[in-house]
Scaffold this active site. Structure first.
Site, PDB file in Angstrom:
ATOM      1  N   ASP A   1     -34.514  14.900 -23.068  1.00  0.00           N
ATOM      2  CA  ASP A   1     -33.768  13.793 -22.447  1.00  0.00           C
ATOM      3  C   ASP A   1     -34.593  13.091 -21.363  1.00  0.00           C
ATOM      4  OD1 ASP A   1     -32.470  16.195 -23.197  1.00  0.00           O
ATOM      5  OD2 ASP A   1     -30.571  15.580 -22.331  1.00  0.00           O
TER       6      ASP A   1
ATOM      7  N   ASP B   1     -32.628  12.858 -13.423  1.00  0.00           N
ATOM      8  CA  ASP B   1     -31.773  11.808 -13.994  1.00  0.00           C
ATOM      9  C   ASP B   1     -31.567  10.603 -13.086  1.00  0.00           C
ATOM     10  OD1 ASP B   1     -31.422  12.832 -16.532  1.00  0.00           O
ATOM     11  OD2 ASP B   1     -29.835  14.199 -15.863  1.00  0.00           O
TER      12      ASP B   1
HETATM   13  N1  GLY Z   1     -28.890  14.253 -20.666  1.00  0.00           N
HETATM   14  C1  GLY Z   1     -27.831  15.138 -20.903  1.00  0.00           C
HETATM   15  C2  GLY Z   1     -27.215  14.976 -22.221  1.00  0.00           C
HETATM   16  O1  GLY Z   1     -27.674  14.246 -23.076  1.00  0.00           O
HETATM   17  O2  GLY Z   1     -26.202  15.635 -22.425  1.00  0.00           O
END
Ligand code: GLY
Length: 395
Positions: free
Chosen positions: A174, A115
């Site tokens: 994600d 992330d």
């Molecule tokens: N990337 C983590 C979420 O969307 O909760």
């Protein structure tokens, strides 16, 4: 006859003129309201500004929850401040955006989480839209180097997590969002390694994450040595086979962005397939704000996820600017309809409420009972980005 025509023309003129002025008045009022609310949020976080956890993420029992730079959501608050600056041109937001962006300085060296793409692109990446800065460019490139250490060449993907021993090399949908930073780093540095990693990840994800109907699994676990798919699961969705709402939104946004960066039409076609899955899903409510998973039973007590709607709206507005199979007007109308819903009093908080966040009614992780029906900083970020794209398109 002539005078009837003139009368008709006059009526058309009056009606359209009143529509135009109503729209621009509304827009002006809306942005003012958003600024007031973010002023309230800014004042509310005054005690934590210098703390190790300076970034507002959500609320719990009506109290603000703040996080530090190593939380996956830490880039969204500075990102929202940049978006507000873009929408208003008000230098106050630029000063604050700069200060909060630079609190994330150490993340460029972090190899422990995929992330970093979200974190740094939303903060430093947005900053570069408004100013030239060698220092910011260096942060983007260094972050891309850190993120690239997570690439598993035999599997062709960036590993998302390592904290759960049930998976060897898990990749979550994600993770598509983190590719934007890699494309950005290649543009800055000329080093195509980052671009190639992003394309490999996008292609492998199309192959293994998606079902025939255009929906996606949340987690695909790989054997990193051979690339074999070991299992397909969920983490935040209703079941392994279900379509977690935010996951579908990340996928849509991700492939629209990969098309923007590569101009390879296969990504555009893939984005349209995802959009079609969402649009035609029988459980999508009339106001276009989905339940937290497309496979949960709809009902008054089933939670909506405004964050998924905001991400989808922003992606659709970008999609509407490309040469798509479906009429771009349909994507524009759909994106605008979602923004209208989110801007209604059902979702948009009154100034001074909702902990200072803009949108109500998002869900972090239903299976974990975490962040249920709350504001989330990333819902605000993508809502503001969608408003900004709407403004660009209507120019
Ligand atoms: N990337 C983590 C979420 O969307 O909760």
């Amino acid at each position: 006859m002539k005078s009837t025509c003139r009368l008709l023309l006059l009526m058309v003129y009056i009606v359209s003129a009143s529509c135009v002025s109503k729209k621009s008045n509304l827009e002006a009022a809306d942005v003012g309201q958003l600024e007031e609310q973010y002023e309230y949020l800014y004042k509310s976080i005054k005690d934590v500004k210098e703390s190790p956890k300076p970034m507002p993420r959500t609320t719990k029992n009506d109290k603000l929850v703040n996080v530090g730079p190593y939380d996956w959501t830490s880039g969204f608050y500075p990102g929202s401040l940049w978006q507000l600056y873009g929408l208003t041109g008000n230098d106050v937001w630029k000063e604050r955006a700069t200060a909060y962006t630079e609190k994330l300085d150490t993340i460029q060296y972090w190899e422990g989480n995929h992330d970093v793409g979200f974190i740094i692109e939303c903060s430093y990446g947005n900053g570069l839209k408004y100013q030239d800065s060698n220092a910011y460019e260096e942060v983007i490139v260094q972050t891309a180097k850190s993120l690239s250490t997570r690439f598993k060449p035999n599997a062709g993907v960036l590993q998302s997590w390592e904290w759960n021993k049930k998976w060897d090399c898990p990749v979550i949908i994600d993770n598509m969002m983190n590719l934007e930073l890699l494309f950005h780093a290649t543009k800055i540095s000329g080093d195509s390694t980052f671009y190639d990693i992003a394309v490999s990840h996008a292609d492998t994800t199309i192959k293994n994450h998606f079902r025939d109907d255009g929906s996606s699994f949340h987690v695909v676990d790989y054997n990193p040595a051979t690339g074999e798919v070991i299992q397909k699961n969920t983490h935040q969705g209703y079941s392994d086979d279900s379509a977690w709402a935010r996951g579908q939104a990340w996928g849509l946004y991700g492939y629209v962005m990969v098309y923007r960066e590569t101009k390879d039409p296969k990504y555009l076609r893939h984005a349209e397939k995802i959009a079609n899955f969402i649009k035609t899903h029988p459980n999508l409510p009339n106001d276009q704000v989905p339940y937290w998973d497309y496979d949960v039973s709809p009902g008054e007590n089933t939670l909506r996820d405004a964050s998924a709607a905001a991400i989808t709206a922003s992606a659709l507005l970008e999609l509407s600017t490309y040469d798509t199979d479906t009429s771009s007007k349909d994507y524009l109308k759909w994106g605008n309809d979602i923004i209208d819903s989110l801007s209604s009093k059902t979702y948009l908080a009154k100034v001074g409420t909702n902990g200072g966040f803009l949108l109500k009614h998002s869900v972090g992780s239903k299976p974990h009972g975490v962040e249920l029906d709350v504001p989330l900083n990333y819902a605000d970020y993508y809502y503001l980005e969608a408003l900004s794209r709407q403004k660009q398109i209507s120019k």
